[in-house]
Scaffold this motif. Structure first.
Motif, PDB file in Angstrom:
ATOM      1  N   PHE A 181       0.841  -1.200   0.000  1.00 51.64           N
ATOM      2  CA  PHE A 181       0.000   0.000   0.000  1.00 51.64           C
ATOM      3  C   PHE A 181       0.873   1.246   0.000  1.00 51.64           C
ATOM      4  O   PHE A 181       1.861   1.317   0.729  1.00 51.64           O
ATOM      5  CB  PHE A 181      -0.898   0.025   1.250  1.00 51.64           C
ATOM      6  N   PHE A 182       0.518   2.214  -0.831  1.00 51.51           N
ATOM      7  CA  PHE A 182       1.230   3.488  -0.865  1.00 51.51           C
ATOM      8  C   PHE A 182       0.322   4.595  -0.337  1.00 51.51           C
ATOM      9  O   PHE A 182      -0.826   4.723  -0.759  1.00 51.51           O
ATOM     10  CB  PHE A 182       1.678   3.822  -2.294  1.00 51.51           C
ATOM     11  N   ILE A 239      -4.918   7.308 -13.030  1.00 55.11           N
ATOM     12  CA  ILE A 239      -5.521   7.761 -11.769  1.00 55.11           C
ATOM     13  C   ILE A 239      -6.644   6.841 -11.319  1.00 55.11           C
ATOM     14  O   ILE A 239      -6.711   6.433 -10.149  1.00 55.11           O
ATOM     15  CB  ILE A 239      -6.017   9.213 -11.889  1.00 55.11           C
ATOM     16  N   SER A 240      -7.557   6.500 -12.241  1.00 54.74           N
ATOM     17  CA  SER A 240      -8.694   5.661 -11.863  1.00 54.74           C
ATOM     18  C   SER A 240      -8.232   4.283 -11.394  1.00 54.74           C
ATOM     19  O   SER A 240      -8.829   3.684 -10.487  1.00 54.74           O
ATOM     20  CB  SER A 240      -9.671   5.526 -13.031  1.00 54.74           C
ATOM     21  N   SER A 248      -8.936   2.746  -7.739  1.00 57.66           N
ATOM     22  CA  SER A 248      -9.731   1.512  -7.678  1.00 57.66           C
ATOM     23  C   SER A 248      -9.059   0.465  -6.798  1.00 57.66           C
ATOM     24  O   SER A 248      -9.728  -0.374  -6.188  1.00 57.66           O
ATOM     25  CB  SER A 248      -9.945   0.952  -9.093  1.00 57.66           C
ATOM     26  N   ILE A 249      -7.716   0.495  -6.745  1.00 56.63           N
ATOM     27  CA  ILE A 249      -6.984  -0.456  -5.914  1.00 56.63           C
ATOM     28  C   ILE A 249      -6.918   0.022  -4.469  1.00 56.63           C
ATOM     29  O   ILE A 249      -7.232  -0.717  -3.532  1.00 56.63           O
ATOM     30  CB  ILE A 249      -5.556  -0.667  -6.459  1.00 56.63           C
ATOM     31  N   TRP A 250      -6.505   1.256  -4.281  1.00 60.62           N
ATOM     32  CA  TRP A 250      -6.388   1.840  -2.946  1.00 60.62           C
ATOM     33  C   TRP A 250      -7.073   3.200  -2.955  1.00 60.62           C
ATOM     34  O   TRP A 250      -6.494   4.198  -3.346  1.00 60.62           O
ATOM     35  CB  TRP A 250      -4.927   2.011  -2.539  1.00 60.62           C
ATOM     36  N   GLU A 251      -8.325   3.234  -2.536  1.00 61.35           N
ATOM     37  CA  GLU A 251      -9.106   4.475  -2.566  1.00 61.35           C
ATOM     38  C   GLU A 251      -8.473   5.560  -1.715  1.00 61.35           C
ATOM     39  O   GLU A 251      -8.578   6.756  -2.010  1.00 61.35           O
ATOM     40  CB  GLU A 251     -10.534   4.198  -2.084  1.00 61.35           C
ATOM     41  N   LEU A 283     -10.631  13.616 -12.364  1.00 58.88           N
ATOM     42  CA  LEU A 283     -10.418  12.175 -12.475  1.00 58.88           C
ATOM     43  C   LEU A 283     -10.077  11.527 -11.132  1.00 58.88           C
ATOM     44  O   LEU A 283     -10.013  10.306 -11.024  1.00 58.88           O
ATOM     45  CB  LEU A 283      -9.303  11.881 -13.485  1.00 58.88           C
ATOM     46  N   GLY A 284      -9.837  12.363 -10.118  1.00 58.61           N
ATOM     47  CA  GLY A 284      -9.592  11.814  -8.786  1.00 58.61           C
ATOM     48  C   GLY A 284      -8.270  12.174  -8.150  1.00 58.61           C
ATOM     49  O   GLY A 284      -7.996  11.774  -7.021  1.00 58.61           O
ATOM     50  N   ALA A 285      -7.421  12.942  -8.868  1.00 56.43           N
ATOM     51  CA  ALA A 285      -6.168  13.379  -8.248  1.00 56.43           C
ATOM     52  C   ALA A 285      -6.480  14.318  -7.080  1.00 56.43           C
ATOM     53  O   ALA A 285      -7.477  15.037  -7.092  1.00 56.43           O
ATOM     54  CB  ALA A 285      -5.284  14.083  -9.270  1.00 56.43           C
TER      55      ALA A 285
END
Length: 227
Positions: A46-47, A65-66, A70-73, A95-97
């Motif tokens: 996990f980062f 980004i997505s 999707s892996i680590w919200e 896009l979620g940045a």
């Protein structure tokens, strides 16, 4: 335990500079030179933070980004790019940045942005915070007032958490913008915007406690205070 940072940057000189500086600042850094290499590391750990370049050899960082979210919200994504057009910033944030830093930048500013993002994402640390009749569960992002679960939007939650972390201190509108909206705060110059969010929080608190915990300090900002 050191916070983990993944640096996805194809400029090897800059990559090394970032990794050395951030390692000396107390972070554990992993480096990748492209999207696919960066993605491969997500199977391993996990980062807390990903520093993401956009112009990468195997694609556009925006397309990554997505996948990251999707892996680590809860992973914070900071775009680091030479693209300085408003459209690129807006696209990245939409896009979620979580933040956008234009090259060239000072390493000290990057460090400050990383720490600000980690503070905003304090729910990594499973803990309960209390102030008066308010209880915040930072692991589930829930707010209780007098033991009753109250619905707060994400931005309202972030603002209330920041107030509680800085209880009895005067917070300027600028600091509230920067903390909750990060780089996106440069697009928000209307003080009515922050007032609207604070007013909603005030209303929810007063409805359940009968008191106004968030005081206006005229000419300076706001303060969370029971008295």
């Amino acid at each position: 335990m050191k916070k983990e940072i993944l640096i996805i940057e194809d400029d090897l000189s800059l990559q090394k500079t970032l990794a050395t500086y951030l390692s000396n600042s107390g972070f554990q850094c992993t480096c990748a030179s492209g999207i696919q290499e960066g993605k491969s590391f997500f199977d391993k750990k996990f980062f807390h933070i990903v520093l993401l370049d956009l112009g990468l050899p195997d694609g556009d960082g925006l397309d990554c980004i997505s996948f990251i979210k999707s892996i680590w919200e809860d992973t914070g994504v900071i775009i680091i790019s030479a693209r300085d057009k408003l459209e690129d910033r807006v696209d990245g944030l939409n896009l979620g940045a979580d933040d956008y830093l234009v090259k060239p930048f000072h390493l000290s500013e990057l460090n400050a942005r990383i720490n600000a993002l980690l503070r905003r994402n304090i729910h990594y640390e499973n803990q309960i915070l209390n102030f008066g009749d308010i209880e915040i569960d930072t692991s589930s992002n829930q707010v209780k007032i007098k033991n009753e679960l109250i619905d707060f939007s994400r931005k309202e939650f972030d603002l209330l958490l920041y107030f509680i972390e800085n209880k009895n201190r005067v917070l300027t509108k600028e600091s509230l913008f920067e903390h909750v909206w990060g780089e996106n705060s440069v697009f928000m110059d209307n003080s009515d915007f922050i007032y609207t969010h604070i007013n909603r929080i005030r209303k929810k608190i007063k409805t359940h406690t009968g008191s106004n915990y968030i005081k206006t300090v005229h000419g300076f900002g706001y303060k969370l205070d029971i008295q």
